[in-house]
Design an enzyme around this catalytic site. Structure first.
Site, PDB file in Angstrom:
ATOM      1  N   CYS B  79       7.596  -3.057  -6.815  1.00 23.89           N
ATOM      2  CA  CYS B  79       7.584  -4.271  -5.782  1.00 23.89           C
ATOM      3  C   CYS B  79       8.357  -5.449  -7.514  1.00 23.89           C
ATOM      4  O   CYS B  79       9.181  -5.546  -7.468  1.00 23.89           O
ATOM      5  CB  CYS B  79       6.328  -4.222  -4.943  1.00 23.89           C
ATOM      6  SG  CYS B  79       6.357  -5.207  -4.122  1.00 23.89           S
ATOM      7  N   HIS B 183       7.430   1.269  -2.230  1.00 24.82           N
ATOM      8  CA  HIS B 183       5.618   1.231  -2.525  1.00 24.82           C
ATOM      9  C   HIS B 183       5.966   2.785  -2.367  1.00 24.82           C
ATOM     10  O   HIS B 183       4.922   3.015  -1.921  1.00 24.82           O
ATOM     11  CB  HIS B 183       4.999   1.112  -1.556  1.00 24.82           C
ATOM     12  CG  HIS B 183       4.697  -0.990  -2.427  1.00 24.82           C
ATOM     13  ND1 HIS B 183       3.668  -1.703  -3.294  1.00 24.82           N
ATOM     14  CD2 HIS B 183       5.640  -1.755  -1.717  1.00 24.82           C
ATOM     15  CE1 HIS B 183       4.077  -2.454  -3.184  1.00 24.82           C
ATOM     16  NE2 HIS B 183       5.012  -3.671  -2.344  1.00 24.82           N
ATOM     17  N   GLU B 185       3.588   4.120  -3.687  1.00 22.10           N
ATOM     18  CA  GLU B 185       1.258   4.724  -3.666  1.00 22.10           C
ATOM     19  C   GLU B 185       0.848   4.697  -2.188  1.00 22.10           C
ATOM     20  O   GLU B 185       0.177   5.060  -1.390  1.00 22.10           O
ATOM     21  CB  GLU B 185       0.622   3.564  -4.228  1.00 22.10           C
ATOM     22  CG  GLU B 185       0.636   2.402  -4.307  1.00 22.10           C
ATOM     23  CD  GLU B 185       1.742   1.290  -4.063  1.00 22.10           C
ATOM     24  OE1 GLU B 185       2.930   1.770  -4.612  1.00 22.10           O
ATOM     25  OE2 GLU B 185       1.789  -0.214  -3.859  1.00 22.10           O
TER      26      GLU B 185
END
Lengths: 259, 206
Positions: B79, B183, B185
């Site tokens: 990001c 992202h 994650e």
């Protein structure tokens, strides 16, 4: 292009899963962490954990639930219910929530939206609103009024105007929950959703009334929602998240299909 | 062991949780020395480019990340971490790390129906094969939340693109640096697989 999102809402009471029907008679239906994981594996795009715990001394249980969910599911999730301050919001963010939902407290103290937005970012500040259908009039031109206390208290605020104001105050997303449709399983309030979606420049999540996959199709197309919230229709096993998404895919709604 | 650079840039613990879930050892650090000595580095970030750069420079982490890059340590930017590796950002008009030539730009969307930030699941299309993008198929989606995007000057650094009003660079890199605007994650199983591949990556782009 962005996909439309299917979001499941888990109502949590004292750390356990509950589902309210018309906001009364909450009935416990299981472990929120286990449910969250199941939906995640079924392809859920996003999760909402809504804390309906009544007593404030049991609030820390919710932090534990949030931490457990954050360690098991790797999609964004938001937490709402009883958030009254920036400290509440920050604490939940630290516990692993991507977004926080403000609702009643923001109606009483609109600046709360701005304070949260500054502290954790607009993209993490969601304004959730409970809306009742009323006779349209001078005070409520849209015919939709903001209510709090689970629908028991009418606030004399027009829902569409409140949505516009919420965006101006710093909300990055809106949840529009129809009290009339909630728990009926008869479909979303399409007209309300569309009026709000056409009035703001931030994403709108439709909530209340989902009973079958066609309802999601309606609100994501005709209702112009960016995301649709489901609860009962998946909690009791009538549909899986995967089935709902597969249906939407056949209707040419852009949806995330590989997970 | 993955060293996660901790510079108060938002949700760092979510990266750690994701590493934990797939059995990758990780640690958070604010120490520039630990970054230079790291085996692998995740450079995450949510927030404002100008304030992030200020913190990175004041703490010595900016120099440490550059040193780590030139030493050949595998680095994964996420990001904001995928934006401030370029020369400058339009967010706060700030000079950035300059590891890759290019500018971070704001979405200037003429189409009013497209909302900013770009938030949600969107398709990542592989432009140049890369070990970390192995197995990604047409139509695979990842989770994005951002108002600015990286715009490398040279297309050889653009590993993947995504459409949102325009086509933009959603994964970029150079040598031992790979960076994703999305992202991993927060992107479900497909995102966790990128983390797993990073944990095994030797740092060569092909």
């Amino acid at each position: 292009m962005l996909s439309k999102r299917v979001i499941a809402c888990l109502d949590v009471k004292d750390g356990r899963l509950a589902k309210s029907i018309k906001f009364v008679n909450t009935k416990e239906i299981g472990d929120p962490v286990e449910k969250a994981r199941q939906y995640y594996q079924d392809g859920l795009d996003e999760l909402v954990l809504y804390d309906i715990t009544a007593s404030s001394d049991k609030r820390d249980i919710m932090i534990e639930v949030v931490e457990k969910v954050a360690s098991q599911i790797f999609i964004p999730f938001s937490v709402g219910g009883g958030i009254r301050s920036v400290q509440d919001a920050t604490k939940l963010r630290m516990a692993g929530a991507e977004k926080i939902n403000v609702n009643s407290a923001a109606v009483k103290d609109p600046e709360l939206i701005t304070r949260c937005s500054h502290a954790i970012g607009a993209q993490s500040t969601v304004l959730s609103m409970d809306v009742l259908r009323v006779r349209a009039g001078r005070a409520i031109p849209s015919g939709y009024e903001i209510v709090i206390n689970g629908g028991r208290t009418r606030m004399g605020i027009d829902a569409v105007q409140w949505a516009v104001r919420g965006e101006a105050l710093g909300a990055g997303e809106l949840v529009v929950n129809s009290i009339d449709a909630d728990g009926t399983l008869e479909g979303y309030e399409i007209k309300l959703t569309r009026m709000v979606a056409d009035s703001v420049g931030i994403p709108v999540i439709a909530s209340g009334g989902a009973g079958k996959p066609e309802h999601l199709y309606e609100v994501l197309s005709e209702g112009r929602a960016d995301a649709a919230l489901v609860a009962s229709m998946v909690h009791y096993g009538e549909y899986t998240v995967g089935e709902i998404k597969a249906y939407l895919n056949t209707r040419d709604v852009k949806i995330r299909m590989r997970y | 062991m993955i060293t996660i650079v901790d510079y108060n840039a938002g949700n760092l613990r979510s990266v750690k949780r994701a590493c934990d879930a797939v059995g990758i050892g990780s640690e958070l650090t604010q120490d520039p020395e630990a970054v230079i000595r790291a085996e692998r580095i995740v450079f995450p970030g949510v927030g404002n480019a100008a304030s992030a750069m200020r913190t990175l420079e004041e703490t010595g982490l900016a120099e440490a990340i550059k040193t780590a890059f030139y030493k050949g340590i595998p680095i994964l930017g996420i990001c904001l971490g995928a934006q401030i590796i370029l020369e400058r950002s339009e967010e706060g008009e700030v000079f950035c790390l300059g590891v890759i030539r290019g500018v971070t730009r704001r979405f200037a969307l003429k189409n009013k129906t497209l909302k900013i930030p770009h938030m949600g699941w969107n398709e990542v299309r592989v432009e140049i094969d890369h070990p970390l993008l192995n197995g990604i198929q047409t139509g695979d989606e990842f989770y994005f939340v951002h108002s600015y995007f990286p715009d490398p000057a040279d297309p050889i650094h653009i590993y993947a693109t995504t459409d949102y009003g325009r086509r933009f660079c959603s994964a970029l890199g150079k040598d031992n640096l790979f960076a994703a605007q999305f992202h991993p994650e927060k992107s479900g199983r497909l995102g966790l697989e990128i983390l797993k591949r990073f944990a095994a990556w030797e740092g060569s782009p092909c």
